[in-house]
Design a protein around this motif. Structure first.
Motif, PDB file in Angstrom:
ATOM      1  N   MET A 137       0.848  -1.191   0.000  1.00 54.34           N
ATOM      2  CA  MET A 137       0.000   0.000   0.000  1.00 54.34           C
ATOM      3  C   MET A 137       0.891   1.251   0.000  1.00 54.34           C
ATOM      4  SD  MET A 137      -3.162  -0.694  -0.330  1.00 54.34           S
ATOM      5  CE  MET A 137      -3.035  -2.227  -1.221  1.00 54.34           C
ATOM      6  N   HIS A 138       0.635   2.152   0.964  1.00 51.83           N
ATOM      7  CA  HIS A 138       1.384   3.422   0.996  1.00 51.83           C
ATOM      8  C   HIS A 138       1.847   3.715   2.431  1.00 51.83           C
ATOM      9  CE1 HIS A 138       0.091   4.299  -3.107  1.00 51.83           C
ATOM     10  NE2 HIS A 138      -1.113   3.929  -2.731  1.00 51.83           N
ATOM     11  N   PRO A 139       2.886   3.009   2.901  1.00 54.74           N
ATOM     12  CA  PRO A 139       3.368   3.240   4.274  1.00 54.74           C
ATOM     13  C   PRO A 139       3.856   4.657   4.508  1.00 54.74           C
ATOM     14  CG  PRO A 139       4.586   1.450   3.214  1.00 54.74           C
ATOM     15  CD  PRO A 139       3.642   1.984   2.201  1.00 54.74           C
ATOM     16  N   VAL A 140       4.422   5.270   3.463  1.00 52.53           N
ATOM     17  CA  VAL A 140       4.913   6.649   3.553  1.00 52.53           C
ATOM     18  C   VAL A 140       4.107   7.498   2.568  1.00 52.53           C
ATOM     19  CG1 VAL A 140       6.872   8.189   3.284  1.00 52.53           C
ATOM     20  CG2 VAL A 140       7.221   5.895   4.215  1.00 52.53           C
ATOM     21  N   LEU A 141       3.358   8.451   3.083  1.00 53.38           N
ATOM     22  CA  LEU A 141       2.522   9.283   2.221  1.00 53.38           C
ATOM     23  C   LEU A 141       3.284  10.447   1.605  1.00 53.38           C
ATOM     24  CD1 LEU A 141      -0.790   9.480   4.288  1.00 53.38           C
ATOM     25  CD2 LEU A 141      -0.300   8.053   2.295  1.00 53.38           C
ATOM     26  N   LEU A 142       4.299  10.932   2.334  1.00 53.71           N
ATOM     27  CA  LEU A 142       5.043  12.102   1.865  1.00 53.71           C
ATOM     28  C   LEU A 142       6.474  12.023   2.365  1.00 53.71           C
ATOM     29  CD1 LEU A 142       4.993  14.960   0.537  1.00 53.71           C
ATOM     30  CD2 LEU A 142       4.399  15.862   2.796  1.00 53.71           C
ATOM     31  N   LYS A 143       7.426  12.318   1.468  1.00 53.29           N
ATOM     32  CA  LYS A 143       8.837  12.320   1.859  1.00 53.29           C
ATOM     33  C   LYS A 143       9.509  13.552   1.290  1.00 53.29           C
ATOM     34  CE  LYS A 143      13.038   9.538   1.979  1.00 53.29           C
ATOM     35  NZ  LYS A 143      13.657   8.230   1.662  1.00 53.29           N
ATOM     36  N   ILE A 144      10.069  14.358   2.196  1.00 51.42           N
ATOM     37  CA  ILE A 144      10.800  15.557   1.792  1.00 51.42           C
ATOM     38  C   ILE A 144      12.177  15.491   2.457  1.00 51.42           C
ATOM     39  CG2 ILE A 144      10.873  18.066   1.789  1.00 51.42           C
ATOM     40  CD1 ILE A 144       7.839  18.065   2.076  1.00 51.42           C
ATOM     41  N   GLY A 145      13.189  15.179   1.672  1.00 48.61           N
ATOM     42  CA  GLY A 145      14.512  14.999   2.244  1.00 48.61           C
ATOM     43  C   GLY A 145      14.519  13.803   3.180  1.00 48.61           C
ATOM     44  N   PHE A 194      12.712  13.775   5.915  1.00 47.64           N
ATOM     45  CA  PHE A 194      11.418  13.760   6.600  1.00 47.64           C
ATOM     46  C   PHE A 194      10.451  12.820   5.891  1.00 47.64           C
ATOM     47  CE2 PHE A 194       7.017  15.301   6.709  1.00 47.64           C
ATOM     48  CZ  PHE A 194       6.756  15.174   8.073  1.00 47.64           C
ATOM     49  N   GLU A 195       9.807  11.958   6.656  1.00 54.72           N
ATOM     50  CA  GLU A 195       8.803  11.052   6.125  1.00 54.72           C
ATOM     51  C   GLU A 195       7.510  11.192   6.912  1.00 54.72           C
ATOM     52  OE1 GLU A 195      10.276   7.085   6.206  1.00 54.72           O
ATOM     53  OE2 GLU A 195      11.595   7.358   4.463  1.00 54.72           O
ATOM     54  N   LEU A 196       6.397  11.317   6.198  1.00 57.26           N
ATOM     55  CA  LEU A 196       5.089  11.350   6.827  1.00 57.26           C
ATOM     56  C   LEU A 196       4.484   9.963   6.710  1.00 57.26           C
ATOM     57  CD1 LEU A 196       2.794  12.921   8.184  1.00 57.26           C
ATOM     58  CD2 LEU A 196       1.947  13.500   5.893  1.00 57.26           C
ATOM     59  N   ALA A 197       4.499   9.230   7.811  1.00 61.58           N
ATOM     60  CA  ALA A 197       4.004   7.853   7.803  1.00 61.58           C
ATOM     61  C   ALA A 197       2.481   7.841   7.798  1.00 61.58           C
ATOM     62  CB  ALA A 197       4.532   7.099   9.019  1.00 61.58           C
ATOM     63  N   SER A 198       1.906   7.011   6.959  1.00 69.32           N
ATOM     64  CA  SER A 198       0.451   6.919   6.853  1.00 69.32           C
ATOM     65  C   SER A 198      -0.166   6.426   8.157  1.00 69.32           C
ATOM     66  CB  SER A 198       0.063   5.992   5.701  1.00 69.32           C
ATOM     67  OG  SER A 198       0.697   4.735   5.831  1.00 69.32           O
ATOM     68  N   TYR A 199       0.515   5.493   8.834  1.00 69.61           N
ATOM     69  CA  TYR A 199      -0.017   4.950  10.087  1.00 69.61           C
ATOM     70  C   TYR A 199      -0.138   6.056  11.144  1.00 69.61           C
ATOM     71  CZ  TYR A 199      -0.420   2.097  14.297  1.00 69.61           C
ATOM     72  OH  TYR A 199      -0.849   1.554  15.484  1.00 69.61           O
ATOM     73  N   GLY A 200       0.925   6.832  11.307  1.00 70.82           N
ATOM     74  CA  GLY A 200       0.901   7.903  12.296  1.00 70.82           C
ATOM     75  C   GLY A 200      -0.126   8.968  11.969  1.00 70.82           C
ATOM     76  N   LEU A 201      -0.225   9.312  10.682  1.00 74.82           N
ATOM     77  CA  LEU A 201      -1.192  10.332  10.273  1.00 74.82           C
ATOM     78  C   LEU A 201      -2.618   9.870  10.525  1.00 74.82           C
ATOM     79  CD1 LEU A 201      -1.895  13.003   8.881  1.00 74.82           C
ATOM     80  CD2 LEU A 201      -1.839  11.777   6.697  1.00 74.82           C
ATOM     81  N   VAL A 236      13.426   0.048  19.727  1.00 76.96           N
ATOM     82  CA  VAL A 236      13.610   1.489  19.536  1.00 76.96           C
ATOM     83  C   VAL A 236      13.893   1.867  18.082  1.00 76.96           C
ATOM     84  CG1 VAL A 236      14.462   1.751  21.886  1.00 76.96           C
ATOM     85  CG2 VAL A 236      16.101   1.435  20.036  1.00 76.96           C
ATOM     86  N   ARG A 237      14.129   0.866  17.210  1.00 81.79           N
ATOM     87  CA  ARG A 237      14.514   1.163  15.820  1.00 81.79           C
ATOM     88  C   ARG A 237      13.460   2.019  15.123  1.00 81.79           C
ATOM     89  NH1 ARG A 237      15.981  -3.665  14.134  1.00 81.79           N
ATOM     90  NH2 ARG A 237      18.184  -3.177  14.453  1.00 81.79           N
ATOM     91  N   ASP A 238      12.210   1.663  15.255  1.00 81.10           N
ATOM     92  CA  ASP A 238      11.140   2.448  14.632  1.00 81.10           C
ATOM     93  C   ASP A 238       9.921   2.379  15.536  1.00 81.10           C
ATOM     94  OD1 ASP A 238       9.394   3.838  13.063  1.00 81.10           O
ATOM     95  OD2 ASP A 238       9.976   2.850  11.206  1.00 81.10           O
ATOM     96  N   PHE A 239       9.780   3.393  16.381  1.00 81.47           N
ATOM     97  CA  PHE A 239       8.715   3.405  17.393  1.00 81.47           C
ATOM     98  C   PHE A 239       7.344   3.617  16.767  1.00 81.47           C
ATOM     99  CE2 PHE A 239       6.312   4.920  21.084  1.00 81.47           C
ATOM    100  CZ  PHE A 239       6.756   4.031  22.049  1.00 81.47           C
ATOM    101  N   ARG A 240       7.284   3.938  15.474  1.00 77.55           N
ATOM    102  CA  ARG A 240       5.993   4.227  14.847  1.00 77.55           C
ATOM    103  C   ARG A 240       5.138   2.986  14.704  1.00 77.55           C
ATOM    104  NH1 ARG A 240       7.910   6.843   9.354  1.00 77.55           N
ATOM    105  NH2 ARG A 240       9.312   5.055   9.551  1.00 77.55           N
ATOM    106  N   TYR A 241       5.751   1.797  14.698  1.00 75.81           N
ATOM    107  CA  TYR A 241       5.009   0.574  14.440  1.00 75.81           C
ATOM    108  C   TYR A 241       5.177  -0.396  15.605  1.00 75.81           C
ATOM    109  CZ  TYR A 241       5.436   2.611   9.790  1.00 75.81           C
ATOM    110  OH  TYR A 241       5.416   3.468   8.743  1.00 75.81           O
TER     111      TYR A 241
END
Length: 262
Positions: free
Chosen positions: A1-9, A11-18, A84-89
């Motif tokens: 699907m789309h785990p990352v909705l937006l990436k600027i440099g 910075f990543e906007l994760a779909s799960y967090g959003l 601690v590697r990726d606390f978003r998931y």
């Protein structure tokens, strides 16, 4: 699907967090115009929302760590690194619910708020927010289902999706969407029930019973690691049974109390 909705440099906007943030926002915006129904001031309301959010975050992560401990690595250092590697998931809803409820009850008692009446009010917004959160799971590729030949099976191909390698490109049950749909239906049911005359605590019990039943069934279709099974049931199924039994016991107690006082 789309785990990352937006990436600027970097910075990543994760779909799960959003989607999780949108879920909390949707629940809060639903409840906010209705505060007068229980004479709750806005400061106290936002405190309750903050406590619920932090309790859900901490509890869901802790239960994930507990049920996934054997899978997190061979050594303690490996386990800590994976945590601690990726606390978003890596969250388990029931852990968040348990810690949130305990924290909210403590705060409500401290503030002198009627626990059952306030809980009935707050719980109506929970499945609405949870539905949006599960859509975030779907976009991220976590909480996925077992392989299926059903026509609605979903195939994950994004290399950043959280589906395990053996399931990449394999049609899977969209269990995230099953639960999102179930939560939306539950939200509308609770909305209707709350706006009818009811005894304090009954909306809360309705939520616990319905969600426990729904989660118990959906677990049979899950394909991700669920923790060690006991008697053929996943940890979430066991918690579902326990919470349903607890809800039933409380319902019987309240009915007996009603008869005694009536």
């Amino acid at each position: 699907m789309h785990p990352v909705l937006l990436k600027i440099g970097s910075f990543e906007l994760a779909s799960y967090g959003l989607m999780t943030a949108l879920g909390y926002a949707a629940a809060a915006l639903y409840l906010l115009p209705r505060l007068k129904k229980i004479n709750l001031d806005k400061d106290t309301f936002w405190n309750l929302i903050f406590i619920a959010f932090m309790g859900a975050l901490i509890g869901a992560k802790l239960l994930f760590i507990i049920v996934s401990w054997p899978q997190l690595g061979a050594t303690l250092a490996d386990k800590i690194a994976n945590i601690v590697r990726d606390f978003r998931y890596g969250f388990v809803f029931f852990g968040g619910m348990i810690v949130s409820v305990a924290s909210l009850i403590f705060y409500m008692k401290k503030k002198g708020l009627p626990v059952l009446k306030t809980s009935d009010f707050l719980i109506v917004g929970l499945p609405l927010g949870h539905a949006l959160g599960r859509i975030g799971c779907f976009l991220a590729g976590c909480c996925y289902g077992r392989p299926t030949d059903m026509p609605w099976g979903v195939t994950f191909t994004n290399p950043h999706a959280l589906v395990t390698p053996e399931f990449v490109g394999v049609p899977l049950h969209p269990t995230q969407l099953y639960e999102a749909a179930g939560n939306l239906i539950l939200f509308f049911i609770l909305h209707k029930l709350y706006n009818k005359p009811h005894k304090n605590g009954m909306i809360l019990l309705a939520y616990v019973s319905c969600y426990a039943f729904m989660r118990f069934i959906i677990e049979f279709f899950r394909g991700d690691f669920r923790g060690e099974y006991i008697l053929g049931l996943s940890p979430s199924q066991l918690i579902s049974l326990l919470t349903a039994l607890a809800a039933g016991a409380v319902w019987i107690y309240l009915k007996k109390k009603e008869v005694k006082n009536g």
